[in-house]
Structures are given as C-alpha cells and as structure tokens.
Write a protein that holds these residues in place. Structure first.
Motif, PDB file in Angstrom:
ATOM      1  N   MET A   1      18.002 -11.434  16.156  1.00  0.00           N
ATOM      2  CA  MET A   1      17.410 -10.465  16.839  1.00  0.00           C
ATOM      3  C   MET A   1      15.794 -10.895  16.896  1.00  0.00           C
ATOM      4  O   MET A   1      15.280 -11.374  15.922  1.00  0.00           O
ATOM      5  N   SER A   2      15.050 -10.698  17.949  1.00  0.00           N
ATOM      6  CA  SER A   2      13.731 -11.135  18.029  1.00  0.00           C
ATOM      7  C   SER A   2      12.857 -10.185  17.147  1.00  0.00           C
ATOM      8  O   SER A   2      12.653  -9.286  17.239  1.00  0.00           O
ATOM      9  N   PRO A   3      12.064 -10.892  16.342  1.00  0.00           N
ATOM     10  CA  PRO A   3      11.000 -10.234  15.469  1.00  0.00           C
ATOM     11  C   PRO A   3      10.099  -9.659  16.509  1.00  0.00           C
ATOM     12  O   PRO A   3       9.719 -10.101  17.275  1.00  0.00           O
ATOM     13  N   ARG A   4       9.320  -8.497  15.717  1.00  0.00           N
ATOM     14  CA  ARG A   4       8.068  -7.852  16.597  1.00  0.00           C
ATOM     15  C   ARG A   4       7.179  -8.973  16.679  1.00  0.00           C
ATOM     16  O   ARG A   4       6.981  -9.704  15.626  1.00  0.00           O
ATOM     17  N   GLY A   5       6.339  -8.905  17.761  1.00  0.00           N
ATOM     18  CA  GLY A   5       5.408  -9.828  18.166  1.00  0.00           C
ATOM     19  C   GLY A   5       5.672 -10.900  18.776  1.00  0.00           C
ATOM     20  O   GLY A   5       4.882 -11.972  19.072  1.00  0.00           O
ATOM     21  N   VAL A   6       7.036 -11.454  18.637  1.00  0.00           N
ATOM     22  CA  VAL A   6       7.615 -12.642  19.226  1.00  0.00           C
ATOM     23  C   VAL A   6       7.872 -12.326  20.678  1.00  0.00           C
ATOM     24  O   VAL A   6       8.802 -11.439  20.807  1.00  0.00           O
ATOM     25  N   ALA A   7       7.620 -13.067  21.628  1.00  0.00           N
ATOM     26  CA  ALA A   7       8.058 -12.911  23.206  1.00  0.00           C
ATOM     27  C   ALA A   7       9.649 -13.236  23.165  1.00  0.00           C
ATOM     28  O   ALA A   7       9.960 -14.207  22.705  1.00  0.00           O
ATOM     29  N   THR A   8      10.365 -12.413  23.785  1.00  0.00           N
ATOM     30  CA  THR A   8      11.455 -12.703  24.208  1.00  0.00           C
ATOM     31  C   THR A   8      11.892 -13.253  25.546  1.00  0.00           C
ATOM     32  O   THR A   8      11.352 -12.764  26.698  1.00  0.00           O
ATOM     33  N   PRO A   9      12.194 -14.537  25.582  1.00  0.00           N
ATOM     34  CA  PRO A   9      12.267 -15.110  27.091  1.00  0.00           C
ATOM     35  C   PRO A   9      13.210 -14.415  28.044  1.00  0.00           C
ATOM     36  O   PRO A   9      14.094 -14.081  27.595  1.00  0.00           O
ATOM     37  N   ASP A  10      13.022 -14.493  29.378  1.00  0.00           N
ATOM     38  CA  ASP A  10      13.694 -13.865  30.125  1.00  0.00           C
ATOM     39  C   ASP A  10      14.395 -12.435  29.828  1.00  0.00           C
ATOM     40  O   ASP A  10      15.623 -11.966  29.812  1.00  0.00           O
ATOM     41  N   VAL A  11      13.286 -11.657  29.402  1.00  0.00           N
ATOM     42  CA  VAL A  11      13.694 -10.466  28.756  1.00  0.00           C
ATOM     43  C   VAL A  11      14.478  -9.543  29.625  1.00  0.00           C
ATOM     44  O   VAL A  11      15.419  -8.729  29.600  1.00  0.00           O
ATOM     45  N   ARG A  12      14.078  -9.645  31.032  1.00  0.00           N
ATOM     46  CA  ARG A  12      14.615  -8.718  32.183  1.00  0.00           C
ATOM     47  C   ARG A  12      16.131  -8.947  32.173  1.00  0.00           C
ATOM     48  O   ARG A  12      17.048  -8.125  31.980  1.00  0.00           O
ATOM     49  N   GLU A  13      16.292 -10.305  32.579  1.00  0.00           N
ATOM     50  CA  GLU A  13      17.731 -10.547  32.541  1.00  0.00           C
ATOM     51  C   GLU A  13      18.495 -10.446  31.340  1.00  0.00           C
ATOM     52  O   GLU A  13      19.829 -10.076  31.330  1.00  0.00           O
ATOM     53  N   ARG A  14      17.978 -10.490  30.165  1.00  0.00           N
ATOM     54  CA  ARG A  14      18.586 -10.519  28.945  1.00  0.00           C
ATOM     55  C   ARG A  14      19.014  -8.797  28.784  1.00  0.00           C
ATOM     56  O   ARG A  14      20.121  -8.593  28.429  1.00  0.00           O
ATOM     57  N   LEU A  15      18.129  -8.148  29.139  1.00  0.00           N
ATOM     58  CA  LEU A  15      18.443  -6.489  29.081  1.00  0.00           C
ATOM     59  C   LEU A  15      19.596  -6.304  30.094  1.00  0.00           C
ATOM     60  O   LEU A  15      20.461  -5.452  29.909  1.00  0.00           O
ATOM     61  N   PHE A  16      19.314  -6.542  31.276  1.00  0.00           N
ATOM     62  CA  PHE A  16      20.177  -6.572  32.497  1.00  0.00           C
ATOM     63  C   PHE A  16      21.684  -6.577  32.018  1.00  0.00           C
ATOM     64  O   PHE A  16      22.467  -5.996  32.400  1.00  0.00           O
ATOM     65  N   ALA A  17      21.796  -7.992  31.697  1.00  0.00           N
ATOM     66  CA  ALA A  17      22.954  -8.523  31.197  1.00  0.00           C
ATOM     67  C   ALA A  17      23.610  -7.643  30.081  1.00  0.00           C
ATOM     68  O   ALA A  17      24.975  -7.232  30.049  1.00  0.00           O
ATOM     69  N   ALA A  18      22.793  -7.196  29.164  1.00  0.00           N
ATOM     70  CA  ALA A  18      23.481  -6.391  27.999  1.00  0.00           C
ATOM     71  C   ALA A  18      23.744  -5.034  28.549  1.00  0.00           C
ATOM     72  O   ALA A  18      25.064  -4.475  28.167  1.00  0.00           O
ATOM     73  N   ALA A  19      23.061  -4.322  29.555  1.00  0.00           N
ATOM     74  CA  ALA A  19      23.346  -3.422  30.011  1.00  0.00           C
ATOM     75  C   ALA A  19      24.929  -3.305  30.879  1.00  0.00           C
ATOM     76  O   ALA A  19      25.558  -2.339  30.744  1.00  0.00           O
ATOM     77  N   GLU A  20      25.062  -4.312  31.595  1.00  0.00           N
ATOM     78  CA  GLU A  20      26.368  -4.492  32.281  1.00  0.00           C
ATOM     79  C   GLU A  20      27.219  -4.609  31.574  1.00  0.00           C
ATOM     80  O   GLU A  20      28.596  -4.004  31.622  1.00  0.00           O
ATOM     81  N   ARG A  21      27.410  -5.363  30.357  1.00  0.00           N
ATOM     82  CA  ARG A  21      28.138  -5.383  29.271  1.00  0.00           C
ATOM     83  C   ARG A  21      28.765  -4.020  28.608  1.00  0.00           C
ATOM     84  O   ARG A  21      29.866  -3.780  28.419  1.00  0.00           O
ATOM     85  N   VAL A  22      27.753  -3.134  28.412  1.00  0.00           N
ATOM     86  CA  VAL A  22      28.085  -1.900  27.591  1.00  0.00           C
ATOM     87  C   VAL A  22      28.742  -0.986  28.877  1.00  0.00           C
ATOM     88  O   VAL A  22      29.648  -0.398  28.323  1.00  0.00           O
ATOM     89  N   VAL A  23      28.180  -0.996  30.133  1.00  0.00           N
ATOM     90  CA  VAL A  23      28.552  -0.310  31.137  1.00  0.00           C
ATOM     91  C   VAL A  23      30.176  -0.636  31.120  1.00  0.00           C
ATOM     92  O   VAL A  23      30.953   0.095  31.350  1.00  0.00           O
ATOM     93  N   GLU A  24      30.443  -1.855  31.333  1.00  0.00           N
ATOM     94  CA  GLU A  24      31.621  -2.572  31.460  1.00  0.00           C
ATOM     95  C   GLU A  24      32.759  -2.275  30.505  1.00  0.00           C
ATOM     96  O   GLU A  24      33.865  -1.768  30.730  1.00  0.00           O
ATOM     97  N   ARG A  25      32.107  -2.207  29.487  1.00  0.00           N
ATOM     98  CA  ARG A  25      33.140  -2.141  28.262  1.00  0.00           C
ATOM     99  C   ARG A  25      33.246  -0.669  27.773  1.00  0.00           C
ATOM    100  O   ARG A  25      34.437  -0.051  27.369  1.00  0.00           O
ATOM    101  N   ASP A  26      32.102   0.176  27.811  1.00  0.00           N
ATOM    102  CA  ASP A  26      32.266   1.593  27.354  1.00  0.00           C
ATOM    103  C   ASP A  26      32.124   2.851  28.368  1.00  0.00           C
ATOM    104  O   ASP A  26      32.263   3.904  27.938  1.00  0.00           O
ATOM    105  N   GLY A  27      31.784   2.335  29.455  1.00  0.00           N
ATOM    106  CA  GLY A  27      31.648   3.442  30.571  1.00  0.00           C
ATOM    107  C   GLY A  27      30.029   3.680  30.713  1.00  0.00           C
ATOM    108  O   GLY A  27      29.456   3.611  29.830  1.00  0.00           O
ATOM    109  N   PRO A  28      29.739   4.330  32.056  1.00  0.00           N
ATOM    110  CA  PRO A  28      28.429   4.716  32.106  1.00  0.00           C
ATOM    111  C   PRO A  28      27.709   5.505  31.060  1.00  0.00           C
ATOM    112  O   PRO A  28      26.451   5.486  30.843  1.00  0.00           O
ATOM    113  N   GLY A  29      28.631   6.602  30.477  1.00  0.00           N
ATOM    114  CA  GLY A  29      28.062   7.443  29.565  1.00  0.00           C
ATOM    115  C   GLY A  29      27.562   6.766  28.467  1.00  0.00           C
ATOM    116  O   GLY A  29      26.814   7.676  27.543  1.00  0.00           O
ATOM    117  N   ALA A  30      28.049   5.682  28.008  1.00  0.00           N
ATOM    118  CA  ALA A  30      27.547   4.899  26.884  1.00  0.00           C
ATOM    119  C   ALA A  30      26.247   4.327  26.842  1.00  0.00           C
ATOM    120  O   ALA A  30      25.700   3.956  26.050  1.00  0.00           O
TER     121      ALA A  30
END
Length: 208
Positions: A1-30
C-alpha cells in the motif's frame, strides 16, 4: 500500500484496472470507492484525490476504454494488406467485449450522473463508437482497393453494422451471460467474407 504523501505512479490506470477486476469478479453493485482503492492496494482517499467522486471515476473509466478501442481501430491502417481482414477487425471489436466491458457499460448505465458525463464528453468530441466506425470504414476501403474485400461490400455500411452491433452487445450483456464475442466474430466474418463455414470462437472446443 502506498503511504500517505508518496506519489503513486500511473494512478489513473492503477485505479481503472482495479475497478475492472472488482466489477468482473463481484458485479457492478460491488463497486465502491473503498472497493477500488482496496483492490488497487492504495490509500482509501486516493480515488477522491484524483476524481470528483465515484460517478466521475466511472465516466472517466468508460471514456478511457472507449478511447483505447478507438486508438486500436485507427491502428488498423497499419495492418492493411496483412493477415486476414476479419482477423484484423476482430482484434479491435473483440477488445471492446472483453470480460469487463459489458459489466462496465452496465455500471455506467445504472449511474445517471456517469451516463450524463459520458454523453457530454462524446458530444464534445471524445473518441468513441463514431471514431471506431470511421476508422473501420477507412480500413475496409483500403483493403477493398487491394482486392481483399469484395466490391459488393460497402465499407461505411459494414463499419456501421460492426460498430453498432458492438455497442448493442455492450449495452445488453452482463456478467454470466453468453459470451458476446462469438456473435461479434460471426458478424464480422459474414460482412467481410460472405456466407461460409460457421465461425468458431477461439475458446470454443471442437467436438471430438
């Protein structure tokens, strides 16, 4: 996990990819902000640091994936005269219908604010199905000049059928439904090659 104050590289794509995994695995409601950041392994407030809420995040995710597909379609010009026409088209249209695609579209449709943001972005010129349609039209016309697409095929009409069907399948599919990619592959083959042996999806097993 990235500590506070430390920049996360490619944060948009990291979050996008994570959202795709959540939706694919658990459905849109999750899909929640916390589910996304937990899946991404980053600070819980990171999504709201980069996006104006979950609706804005969902809209940006869908727009990003549409733009990616449009870029793939525009790259078709580099494949003119190579491989097979249907195979080249499949790489573009089937990418729209990957495992997370229908779920993400359903998610956006269920969130009125996200749908409104997507519609406004498209009206403002954001790449989407119109760009995909135009790129496929240009590609089919180029292949037709090489004699690899029959003269009877109208490139614009075929491109509209392909892009329109992909859009329809995205809007009417959901996790657990029959794989829409098989229908898409059959349509592409029919439009480009004409009637012939049935098209089999690469994942379909042949009978023994």
């Amino acid at each position: 996990m990235s500590p506070r104050g430390v920049a996360t590289p490619d944060v948009r794509e990291r979050l996008f990819a994570a959202a795709e995994r959540v939706v694919e695995r658990d459905g849109p409601g999750a899909l929640t902000s916390r589910a996304v950041t937990t899946e991404a392994g980053c600070a819980k407030g990171l999504l709201h640091t980069h996006f104006a809420g979950l609706d804005a995040f969902v809209a940006e995710l869908c727009l990003d994936r549409f733009a990616r597909a449009a870029g793939q379609a525009q790259a078709l010009s580099r494949l003119t005269g190579r491989n097979t026409v249907a195979g080249n088209l499949d790489t573009v249209v089937l990418a729209l219908l990957d495992a997370a695609g229908p779920a993400l579209s359903g998610l956006a449709m269920s969130r009125a604010a996200s749908s409104q943001r997507i519609r406004e972005a498209m009206e403002g010129g954001a790449p989407g199905f119109r760009a995909i349609e135009e790129a496929i039209t240009a590609y089919l016309a180029a292949e037709q000049r090489l004699g690899r697409v029959a003269e009877a095929v109208d490139p614009g009409t075929a491109a509209l059928a392909i892009a329109g069907t992909a859009h329809h399948l995205l809007m009417t599919s959901w996790p657990g439904a029959p794989d829409p990619r098989l229908s898409m592959a059959r349509l592409v083959a029919l439009l480009v090659d004409g009637p012939g042996p049935s098209v089999r999806h690469p994942d379909e097993r042949r009978p023994d």
